[in-house]
Design an enzyme around this catalytic site. Structure first.
Site, mmCIF file in Angstrom:
data_model
loop_
_atom_site.group_PDB
_atom_site.id
_atom_site.type_symbol
_atom_site.label_atom_id
_atom_site.label_comp_id
_atom_site.label_asym_id
_atom_site.label_seq_id
_atom_site.Cartn_x
_atom_site.Cartn_y
_atom_site.Cartn_z
ATOM 1 N N LYS A 13 -0.335 -1.798 -4.222
ATOM 2 C CA LYS A 13 0.260 -3.126 -4.440
ATOM 3 C C LYS A 13 -0.804 -4.090 -4.951
ATOM 4 O O LYS A 13 -1.943 -4.077 -4.487
ATOM 5 C CB LYS A 13 0.831 -3.635 -3.119
ATOM 6 N N GLY A 104 -2.346 -3.189 0.123
ATOM 7 C CA GLY A 104 -1.169 -2.764 0.874
ATOM 8 C C GLY A 104 -1.127 -1.309 1.262
ATOM 9 O O GLY A 104 -0.041 -0.766 1.475
ATOM 10 N N GLY A 105 -2.285 -0.673 1.371
ATOM 11 C CA GLY A 105 -2.289 0.769 1.663
ATOM 12 C C GLY A 105 -1.319 1.176 2.757
ATOM 13 O O GLY A 105 -0.436 2.020 2.539
ATOM 14 N N GLY A 106 -1.456 0.584 3.929
ATOM 15 C CA GLY A 106 -0.575 0.947 5.039
ATOM 16 C C GLY A 106 0.868 0.555 4.753
ATOM 17 O O GLY A 106 1.799 1.297 5.092
ATOM 18 N N ASP A 140 4.321 -7.052 3.918
ATOM 19 C CA ASP A 140 4.262 -6.465 2.578
ATOM 20 C C ASP A 140 5.192 -5.270 2.399
ATOM 21 O O ASP A 140 5.391 -4.810 1.274
ATOM 22 C CB ASP A 140 2.835 -5.977 2.282
HETATM 23 C C1 LIG Z 1 -1.706 -11.068 2.140
HETATM 24 C C2 LIG Z 1 -0.503 -10.222 1.817
HETATM 25 O O1 LIG Z 1 -0.896 -8.867 1.663
HETATM 26 C C3 LIG Z 1 0.086 -10.686 0.480
HETATM 27 O O2 LIG Z 1 1.024 -9.810 -0.036
HETATM 28 C C4 LIG Z 1 0.558 -10.299 2.888
HETATM 29 O O3 LIG Z 1 0.942 -11.643 3.091
HETATM 30 C C5 LIG Z 1 0.136 -9.651 4.196
HETATM 31 O O4 LIG Z 1 0.980 -8.593 4.440
HETATM 32 P P1 LIG Z 1 0.718 -7.528 5.600
HETATM 33 O O5 LIG Z 1 -0.645 -6.951 5.498
HETATM 34 O O6 LIG Z 1 1.903 -6.602 5.582
HETATM 35 O O7 LIG Z 1 0.736 -8.462 6.848
HETATM 36 P P2 LIG Z 1 1.215 -8.185 8.343
HETATM 37 O O8 LIG Z 1 0.735 -6.853 8.776
HETATM 38 O O9 LIG Z 1 2.663 -8.501 8.443
HETATM 39 O O10 LIG Z 1 0.407 -9.352 9.068
HETATM 40 C C6 LIG Z 1 -0.938 -9.259 9.455
HETATM 41 C C7 LIG Z 1 -1.392 -10.619 9.888
HETATM 42 O O11 LIG Z 1 -1.600 -11.465 8.746
HETATM 43 C C8 LIG Z 1 -1.164 -12.783 9.008
HETATM 44 N N1 LIG Z 1 -0.121 -13.160 8.050
HETATM 45 C C9 LIG Z 1 0.529 -12.232 7.310
HETATM 46 C C10 LIG Z 1 1.479 -12.604 6.379
HETATM 47 C C11 LIG Z 1 1.768 -13.988 6.221
HETATM 48 N N2 LIG Z 1 2.675 -14.408 5.348
HETATM 49 N N3 LIG Z 1 1.114 -14.896 6.987
HETATM 50 C C12 LIG Z 1 0.171 -14.507 7.889
HETATM 51 O O12 LIG Z 1 -0.415 -15.349 8.546
HETATM 52 C C13 LIG Z 1 -0.691 -12.821 10.446
HETATM 53 O O13 LIG Z 1 -1.777 -13.252 11.221
HETATM 54 C C14 LIG Z 1 -0.390 -11.377 10.745
HETATM 55 O O14 LIG Z 1 -0.557 -11.060 12.097
HETATM 56 N N1 LIG Z 2 -1.112 4.654 6.840
HETATM 57 C C1 LIG Z 2 -2.008 3.682 6.993
HETATM 58 N N2 LIG Z 2 -2.835 3.369 5.976
HETATM 59 C C2 LIG Z 2 -3.730 2.374 6.100
HETATM 60 N N3 LIG Z 2 -3.887 1.638 7.192
HETATM 61 C C3 LIG Z 2 -3.082 1.886 8.244
HETATM 62 C C4 LIG Z 2 -2.113 2.910 8.176
HETATM 63 N N4 LIG Z 2 -1.477 2.925 9.345
HETATM 64 C C5 LIG Z 2 -2.000 1.962 10.093
HETATM 65 N N5 LIG Z 2 -2.985 1.332 9.460
HETATM 66 C C6 LIG Z 2 -3.788 0.210 9.964
HETATM 67 O O1 LIG Z 2 -3.454 -0.969 9.209
HETATM 68 C C7 LIG Z 2 -4.591 -1.754 8.916
HETATM 69 C C8 LIG Z 2 -4.727 -2.015 7.404
HETATM 70 O O2 LIG Z 2 -3.511 -2.056 6.789
HETATM 71 P P1 LIG Z 2 -3.366 -2.081 5.207
HETATM 72 O O3 LIG Z 2 -4.170 -0.974 4.609
HETATM 73 O O4 LIG Z 2 -1.929 -2.232 4.895
HETATM 74 O O5 LIG Z 2 -4.083 -3.423 4.888
HETATM 75 P P2 LIG Z 2 -4.325 -4.075 3.542
HETATM 76 O O6 LIG Z 2 -4.809 -3.081 2.543
HETATM 77 O O7 LIG Z 2 -5.214 -5.155 3.902
HETATM 78 O O8 LIG Z 2 -2.921 -4.583 3.092
HETATM 79 P P3 LIG Z 2 -2.556 -6.024 2.551
HETATM 80 O O9 LIG Z 2 -2.506 -5.900 1.085
HETATM 81 O O10 LIG Z 2 -1.214 -6.184 3.143
HETATM 82 O O11 LIG Z 2 -3.583 -6.991 3.030
HETATM 83 C C9 LIG Z 2 -5.788 -0.969 9.447
HETATM 84 O O12 LIG Z 2 -6.187 -1.594 10.624
HETATM 85 C C10 LIG Z 2 -5.269 0.425 9.712
HETATM 86 O O13 LIG Z 2 -5.872 1.062 10.818
#
Ligand SMILES: C[C@](O)(CO)[C@H](O)COP(=O)(O)OP(=O)(O)OC[C@H]1O[C@@H](n2ccc(N)nc2=O)[C@H](O)[C@@H]1O
Ligand SMILES: Nc1ncnc2c1ncn2[C@@H]1O[C@H](COP(=O)(O)OP(=O)(O)OP(=O)(O)O)[C@@H](O)[C@H]1O
EC number: 2.7.1.148
Length: 281
Positions: A13, A104-106, A140
């Protein structure tokens, strides 16, 4: 009846722009974003089994949970519960995208699991139903279900498909400095200043006129992002910026050869970084 094997991709993403408008009482933030997706990502395969299990391989697989802490298993459980079914699946994740990196890996993996098991278990849920389940898994995840160019409002879950003519055929380069960054910490470091709305209209033009309001907060927590952004300069990109909450940054190019030249130069100068090039999905 379930199939024998099936596979899906958790497409990387990219937030082409990300405006943070306000901190809400529930701890989340109202954002306005343009989601786009690369044509590469994590691999997720499934074969028939009595129970739901997960194994993980790949460059970034080490250290990820293989229990209910993994978003893939959380997605499987949420789908089974929402549909009232009890079925098995041996899931295998090939973790190619860096973890906690703003692409957005997870979330992509969770969405891939919903699409995959919806097929594998012959559930037949439509995208709207899958998105509703996705919303319980992370902000996400709903956007990752369709993995097409979309505008996101609210916490990112209010989605609208965008005509993506001005993005068609663009090459994309993703660069990550190898440092994880937790999304919640970056939002917490945002300075609270509303810098104004994200424009409507064609997504590339709107993104070019826009910002990533989490960039300054992310750079303050991870100064290497500034080095990544500097490294992406000078290759003729039509847009380069941090994605999501970082630390991954992207650049868009009209010519695949320009993306490949930037990829090779950056990989040679920074051998420890993760660098990936492809097309928009
Ligand atoms: C930064 C973005 O990746 C942009 O697409 C997203 O807004 C975040 O998406 P995401 O990683 O799926 O986030 P979540 O796992 O739902 O939230 C992680 C943490 O990020 C913060 N969070 C997330 C989304 C949002 N609109 N406001 C927030 O403040 C919150 O503290 C939440 O506990
Ligand atoms: N399948 C998975 N892949 C990656 N991270 C995972 C997964 N399952 C759980 N997690 C946990 O989720 C957290 C990171 O999530 P993710 O990789 O979605 O974050 P991100 O890349 O920062 O995404 P975003 O773009 O939403 O910020 C880590 O703490 C990880 O341990």
């Amino acid at each position: 009846m379930t199939g024998d094997t099936a596979a899906e991709t958790g497409w990387a993403k990219i937030n082409l722009a990300l405006h943070v408008r306000r901190r809400r009482a529930d701890g989340y933030h109202d954002i306005e974003t343009i989601f786009a997706f690369a044509d590469f990502g994590d691999g997720l395969a499934v074969r028939a089994a009595d129970d739901v299990t997960l194994t993980i391989a790949g460059r970034f697989g080490a250290g990820l949970p293989v229990d209910g802490g993994n978003l893939v298993l959380r997605a499987a459980a949420a789908l089974a519960e929402a549909c009232g079914i009890k079925a098995g699946a041996a899931l295998a994740l090939d973790k190619r995208l860096p973890v906690a990196s703003g692409i957005g890996g997870g979330s992509a993996d969770a969405a891939a699991a919903l699409r995959l098991l919806n097929r594998f278990w012959n559930i037949g849920a439509d995208e709207t139903a899958l998105r509703a389940i996705a919303a319980t898994l992370g902000a996400d995840v709903p956007a990752c279900v369709g993995s097409r160019t979309q505008r996101g409002d609210g916490a990112g879950e209010r989605l609208r498909a965008l005509a993506d003519d001005d993005l068609r055929g663009k090459s994309v380069l993703l660069v990550n400095p190898g440092l994880p960054l937790a999304t919640g910490a970056v939002f917490a470091a945002w300075d609270g200043i509303d810098r104004g709305p994200l424009a409507e209209g064609p997504p590339l033009a709107a993104a070019q006129a826009g910002r990533n309001d989490l960039e300054a907060a992310a750079v303050s927590l991870c100064p290497a992002i500034g080095t990544v952004l500097g490294a992406l300069d000078g290759f003729g990109a039509s847009l380069s910026r941090m994605s999501g909450s970082g630390a991954t940054c992207f650049a868009l190019f009209d010519l695949p050869s320009d993306a490949q030249a930037a990829r090779a130069a950056i990989a040679a100068a920074y051998p420890d970084w993760w660098v990936a090039a492809g097309r928009l999905h």
